[in-house]
Design an enzyme around this catalytic site. Structure first.
Site, PDB file in Angstrom:
ATOM      1  N   ASP A 142       0.826  -1.253   0.093  1.00 57.16           N
ATOM      2  CA  ASP A 142      -0.046   0.099  -0.054  1.00 57.16           C
ATOM      3  C   ASP A 142       0.793   1.532   0.084  1.00 57.16           C
ATOM      4  OD1 ASP A 142      -2.220   1.302   0.143  1.00 57.16           O
ATOM      5  OD2 ASP A 142      -2.244   1.378   2.389  1.00 57.16           O
ATOM      6  N   LEU A 166     -11.625  -6.025  -2.191  1.00 53.51           N
ATOM      7  CA  LEU A 166     -11.467  -7.436  -2.587  1.00 53.51           C
ATOM      8  C   LEU A 166     -12.261  -8.254  -1.357  1.00 53.51           C
ATOM      9  CD1 LEU A 166      -9.753  -9.290  -4.625  1.00 53.51           C
ATOM     10  CD2 LEU A 166      -8.530  -9.993  -2.469  1.00 53.51           C
ATOM     11  N   CYS A 207     -23.772   2.872   4.143  1.00 56.39           N
ATOM     12  CA  CYS A 207     -22.706   3.865   3.841  1.00 56.39           C
ATOM     13  C   CYS A 207     -23.738   5.359   4.229  1.00 56.39           C
ATOM     14  CB  CYS A 207     -22.317   4.326   2.633  1.00 56.39           C
ATOM     15  SG  CYS A 207     -20.834   5.521   2.619  1.00 56.39           S
ATOM     16  N   LYS A 232      -6.726  16.943   4.642  1.00 55.79           N
ATOM     17  CA  LYS A 232      -5.781  17.589   5.803  1.00 55.79           C
ATOM     18  C   LYS A 232      -6.452  18.924   6.145  1.00 55.79           C
ATOM     19  CE  LYS A 232      -2.906  14.265   5.181  1.00 55.79           C
ATOM     20  NZ  LYS A 232      -3.219  13.050   5.976  1.00 55.79           N
ATOM     21  N   CYS A 250     -12.979   3.838   8.685  1.00 55.91           N
ATOM     22  CA  CYS A 250     -14.340   3.624   8.847  1.00 55.91           C
ATOM     23  C   CYS A 250     -14.436   1.987   8.338  1.00 55.91           C
ATOM     24  CB  CYS A 250     -14.988   4.457   7.813  1.00 55.91           C
ATOM     25  SG  CYS A 250     -16.789   3.939   7.878  1.00 55.91           S
ATOM     26  N   ASP A 251     -15.224   1.295   8.912  1.00 51.95           N
ATOM     27  CA  ASP A 251     -15.414  -0.086   8.900  1.00 51.95           C
ATOM     28  C   ASP A 251     -16.869  -0.413   8.165  1.00 51.95           C
ATOM     29  OD1 ASP A 251     -12.709  -0.974   9.127  1.00 51.95           O
ATOM     30  OD2 ASP A 251     -13.235  -1.570  11.237  1.00 51.95           O
ATOM     31  N   CYS A 257     -21.112  -6.258   5.574  1.00 49.79           N
ATOM     32  CA  CYS A 257     -21.125  -7.312   4.494  1.00 49.79           C
ATOM     33  C   CYS A 257     -21.385  -8.798   4.756  1.00 49.79           C
ATOM     34  CB  CYS A 257     -19.417  -7.120   3.986  1.00 49.79           C
ATOM     35  SG  CYS A 257     -19.243  -8.397   2.579  1.00 49.79           S
TER      36      CYS A 257
END
Length: 324
Positions: A142, A166, A207, A232, A250-251, A257
């Site tokens: 990443d 993914l 969301c 920023k 955030c999850d 899911c």
């Protein structure tokens, strides 16, 4: 003679694939997939469209190195193979217990994954070079223009969900992706061509900032992770009361899911939260000093947002309750 040579070459490539997967497993990676390096022709127009619609917001770096993002041979000269790896980070327990608690994305509970996984990747590359022989390559976590989810899909590790992440049938999506691009030819795995999301729209429906603008397309400039980490400057007022107390990442789209019912707790000691973080109250977050921040988040991914950024996020989230 030609046929015999071809068979021998294929056996060598098969052997390399087996060695790579065994070594990856020994280092704790949950899955390892292999793809043939090449230009991501199908992704080029999608990436161009995403950028043209300004879905990258203030992340100017996303518009840089367009060619490198699509062609691994521009990152590693003579690249023949892209190895994708999955490393679990799903925690045994969530840090936030109550609805009003401030929340961190699960990937940020422990030591910064960039360091943990990069070290494992470097060892993997070194071990493979010792066992296989002379070949060159680079490792990525990443931190470079690599389209990691697309390469993971091409190597058969999963499919791209409606939230653009993914998804893996065995473990959902609470994992890190990492890559190794090498100039060694290795037998590739078949790509994942089926989409197992079906008609499910839980991530789109959940969301709170409507960041998932269509299946598989996320407007990054509206994503809570972007607002609390990448942005920023001040968080736009239109998101007041919509960040649902997330102060770093955030999850939400992962938590809802259905595939994440298969998530199992990770076994990585470095991903355990700092002891002081376990008892953090809402008051602790709001009254945090820079000294506490430096102590608790010394090795954390939260260092990226810095103390001022975290205080901004907490203040923005708290305004929801202060105004009620």
């Amino acid at each position: 003679m030609v046929g015999k040579c071809t068979i021998t070459q294929q056996m060598e490539k098969d052997k390399y694939a087996k060695i790579i997967k065994n070594q990856a497993k020994n280092l704790g990676f949950d899955f390892c997939g292999i793809a043939k390096a090449g230009f991501l022709e199908e992704e080029a127009p999608k990436l161009e469209s995403w950028l043209n619609q300004n879905h990258h917001g203030k992340m100017a770096y996303m518009a840089n190195h367009f060619d490198k993002r699509l062609d691994p041979t521009k990152l590693v000269e003579g690249a023949k193979t892209v190895i994708s790896l999955i490393y679990n980070y799903f925690p045994e327990n969530e840090l936030s217990a109550g609805v009003e608690d401030y929340k961190l994305a699960k990937y940020a509970y422990g030591t910064d994954y960039h360091f943990v996984i990069k070290d494992k990747l470097k060892k993997l590359l070194k071990d493979l070079q010792a066992e296989i022989g002379d070949f060159e390559g680079r490792v990525f976590v990443d931190s470079a223009p690599v389209m990691e989810r697309q390469w993971a899909q091409k190597s058969g590790l999963g499919w791209l969900g409606k939230n653009s992440l993914l998804l893996n049938k065995q473990m959902g999506s609470f994992f890190f992706l990492a890559e190794m691009i090498i100039d060694l030819e290795v037998t590739a795995d078949p790509p994942m061509v089926k989409d197992y999301c079906g008609t499910c729209t839980k991530c789109l429906d959940a969301c709170p900032t409507d960041a998932i603008v269509q299946a598989g397309v996320v407007d990054g400039s509206r994503c809570i992770s972007y607002l609390t980490i990448e942005l920023k400057e001040s968080i736009p007022s239109e998101f007041k009361g919509k960040t649902e107390n997330w102060v770093f990442g955030c999850d939400i789209c992962q938590d809802v899911c259905p595939w994440n019912r298969f998530s199992k707790p990770h076994q990585e000691p470095d991903f355990q939260p700092h002891p002081d973080l376990l008892g953090f109250s809402k008051h602790d977050w709001e009254e945090m000093t820079e000294e506490t921040f430096q102590k608790v988040f010394k090795k954390s991914a939260l260092k990226r947002t810095k103390f001022e950024g975290l205080k901004r996020n907490v203040s923005f989230a708290s305004e929801k309750y202060n105004s009620e």
